[in-house]
Write a protein that holds these residues in place. Sequence first.
Motif, PDB file in Angstrom:
ATOM      1  N   PRO A 173       0.824  -1.205   0.000  1.00 47.97           N
ATOM      2  CA  PRO A 173       0.000   0.000   0.000  1.00 47.97           C
ATOM      3  C   PRO A 173       0.858   1.256   0.000  1.00 47.97           C
ATOM      4  O   PRO A 173       1.886   1.318   0.672  1.00 47.97           O
ATOM      5  N   THR A 174       0.453   2.251  -0.778  1.00 52.24           N
ATOM      6  CA  THR A 174       1.101   3.563  -0.778  1.00 52.24           C
ATOM      7  C   THR A 174       0.032   4.605  -0.494  1.00 52.24           C
ATOM      8  O   THR A 174      -0.858   4.831  -1.323  1.00 52.24           O
ATOM      9  N   LEU A 175       0.096   5.204   0.678  1.00 51.98           N
ATOM     10  CA  LEU A 175      -0.880   6.210   1.067  1.00 51.98           C
ATOM     11  C   LEU A 175      -0.663   7.468   0.233  1.00 51.98           C
ATOM     12  O   LEU A 175       0.437   8.010   0.186  1.00 51.98           O
ATOM     13  N   GLN A 176      -1.711   7.918  -0.448  1.00 56.01           N
ATOM     14  CA  GLN A 176      -1.610   9.100  -1.296  1.00 56.01           C
ATOM     15  C   GLN A 176      -2.267  10.322  -0.679  1.00 56.01           C
ATOM     16  O   GLN A 176      -1.860  11.446  -0.957  1.00 56.01           O
ATOM     17  N   ARG A 177      -3.297  10.101   0.149  1.00 59.30           N
ATOM     18  CA  ARG A 177      -3.971  11.212   0.819  1.00 59.30           C
ATOM     19  C   ARG A 177      -4.709  10.649   2.033  1.00 59.30           C
ATOM     20  O   ARG A 177      -5.311   9.576   1.955  1.00 59.30           O
ATOM     21  N   ARG A 193      -9.468   8.839   2.622  1.00 61.63           N
ATOM     22  CA  ARG A 193      -8.156   8.198   2.634  1.00 61.63           C
ATOM     23  C   ARG A 193      -7.994   7.545   1.266  1.00 61.63           C
ATOM     24  O   ARG A 193      -8.844   6.744   0.855  1.00 61.63           O
ATOM     25  N   ILE A 194      -6.939   7.894   0.543  1.00 61.24           N
ATOM     26  CA  ILE A 194      -6.692   7.345  -0.791  1.00 61.24           C
ATOM     27  C   ILE A 194      -5.391   6.564  -0.742  1.00 61.24           C
ATOM     28  O   ILE A 194      -4.341   7.094  -0.367  1.00 61.24           O
ATOM     29  N   THR A 195      -5.486   5.280  -1.127  1.00 65.12           N
ATOM     30  CA  THR A 195      -4.331   4.393  -1.087  1.00 65.12           C
ATOM     31  C   THR A 195      -4.186   3.695  -2.428  1.00 65.12           C
ATOM     32  O   THR A 195      -5.162   3.168  -2.969  1.00 65.12           O
TER      33      THR A 195
END
Length: 105
Positions: free
Chosen positions: A11-15, A21-23
């Motif tokens: 997972p890479t958290l983007q926001r 929450r955008i992953t």
Amino acid sequence: MAFACTTPAVPTLQRDDADVRITRWDFAPGAVTGWHSHGLPYFIVMLTDSTMRVDDGKNITDYPRKAGDSYSRASGIAHDVMNASDTPMAFVEIEVKRLEALIFS
């Protein structure tokens, strides 16, 4: 239940703010998320053509997906996701923290 696999999805958290929450999730072939449930309703947008294998604790189902496909799910559904493709799989997951965030004026 969970898939037997030693390769986790990445997972890479983007926001992550008060609204959403955008992953981004990246899966090598055979990689899995691990058994989990979401505390929030969410949307998935596929970035790659892939076969998503989903274990819901009762059934294991393959879902062929195309890049650009999307779907939504309610919170609280336990599941595990595996990349059943021979190529990498990626999607963006958008969890909605505040339903008002979906209403634009």
